[in-house]
Design an enzyme around this catalytic site. Sequence first.
Site, short mmCIF file in Angstrom:
data_model
loop_
_atom_site.label_atom_id
_atom_site.label_comp_id
_atom_site.label_asym_id
_atom_site.label_seq_id
_atom_site.Cartn_x
_atom_site.Cartn_y
_atom_site.Cartn_z
N LYS A 76 -38.61 8.65 -11.12
CA LYS A 76 -39.34 9.59 -11.87
C LYS A 76 -40.42 8.25 -12.10
O LYS A 76 -41.77 8.27 -11.98
CB LYS A 76 -39.07 10.68 -12.51
CG LYS A 76 -38.80 11.49 -11.76
CD LYS A 76 -38.06 12.49 -13.03
CE LYS A 76 -37.49 14.11 -11.82
NZ LYS A 76 -36.71 14.68 -13.01
N ASP A 87 -43.06 19.86 -16.09
CA ASP A 87 -41.91 20.69 -16.00
C ASP A 87 -42.30 22.45 -15.31
O ASP A 87 -41.27 22.63 -14.40
CB ASP A 87 -40.30 20.85 -16.33
CG ASP A 87 -38.75 19.91 -15.86
OD1 ASP A 87 -39.51 19.07 -14.77
OD2 ASP A 87 -38.97 18.67 -16.73
N GLN A 112 -34.39 15.53 -18.99
CA GLN A 112 -33.64 15.67 -17.81
C GLN A 112 -33.18 15.64 -18.39
O GLN A 112 -32.27 16.79 -19.39
CB GLN A 112 -33.21 13.87 -16.89
CG GLN A 112 -32.77 14.06 -16.14
CD GLN A 112 -33.12 14.35 -15.30
OE1 GLN A 112 -35.07 14.15 -14.53
NE2 GLN A 112 -32.63 14.73 -14.05
#
Length: 310
Positions: free
Chosen positions: A64, A131, A108
């Site tokens: 990412k 997200d 994460q």
Amino acid sequence: MVNGPLSSAEEPAERIDGRAVAARVVDRVAAATQRLKTEAGVVPGLAVVLVGDDPASQVYVGAKGKKATELGFHSVQHTLPTGTTEAELLELVGRLNDDLDIHGILVQLPLPDLIDKNRVIEAISPEKDVDGFHPINVGRLASGAGNAMVPCTPAGCLILLRDTLGDRLAGLDAVVIGRSNLVGKPIAQLLLGENCTVTIAHSRTRDLPSVVRSGDVVVAAVGRPEMIRGDWIKPGATVIDVGVNRVPAPERGAGKTRLVGDVAFAEAARVAAAITPVPGGVGPMTIAMLMANTLTAAYRRVGRTPPDMS
Ligand code: GUN
């Protein structure tokens, strides 16, 4: 586009090329990033937070950050030790919320057991929640508000489906297998938004094969290697396989492994009209959509309407 979704597929299925579609999305993000820099002097900023030393998470987080840097984003990674307390993580999230150079925050998952992931997700500013996991964004998506941050993997699945089926998506029967907050529930909402008739199946569904057989569109997100067999697939269906499962591959040598999806690809490809491979299907879309969401957050922060990056 090869076969119609309802036609019987005598030809082998079209392989939906996630790498190519993701490259197109990334190109659009790159162009829009340049425009934002030139016109508003703003560089999109993404902060990725990793707690602990899970090897798979390290790989994902690294990928990412690398893509964000390639795109010319301001990209920062915070790596915290496994023993980090919830309070310490919440304190970092608070600082990132206040940081004007940061437009997107991604913590994460999974997090260590002693940290309540929902508290952390709810601490992220909904505007920076790239997200799309914050309850505000979940609610915006469910209510059809235009300003939701949509979770990256489902957003990527929808682009692949729109690319494959175009206008024919409306009215189709869609079966989603898996009810996670990350994939199953949000993709079901997106498909409803496309006027599909949506069934969410899961581990307690009775007679799963016949439920899956009703799907013109099948989205598999269960995390069980090759669980969905070819004879569960309706002839002519479009199959999106979100699963990424590592299995032993002794045929490649002792101790070797390979990646497979949740769908038995070779079997399903004989029946479906179109199907995503694993790897090279949904996977590349997830990172592309994270970049698109970060850019969207940056556009919105300066009061601009984000461009369509699909
Ligand atoms: N872990 C696995 N997939 C994801 C994702 O899409 N977002 C976050 N934050 N963690 C993940």
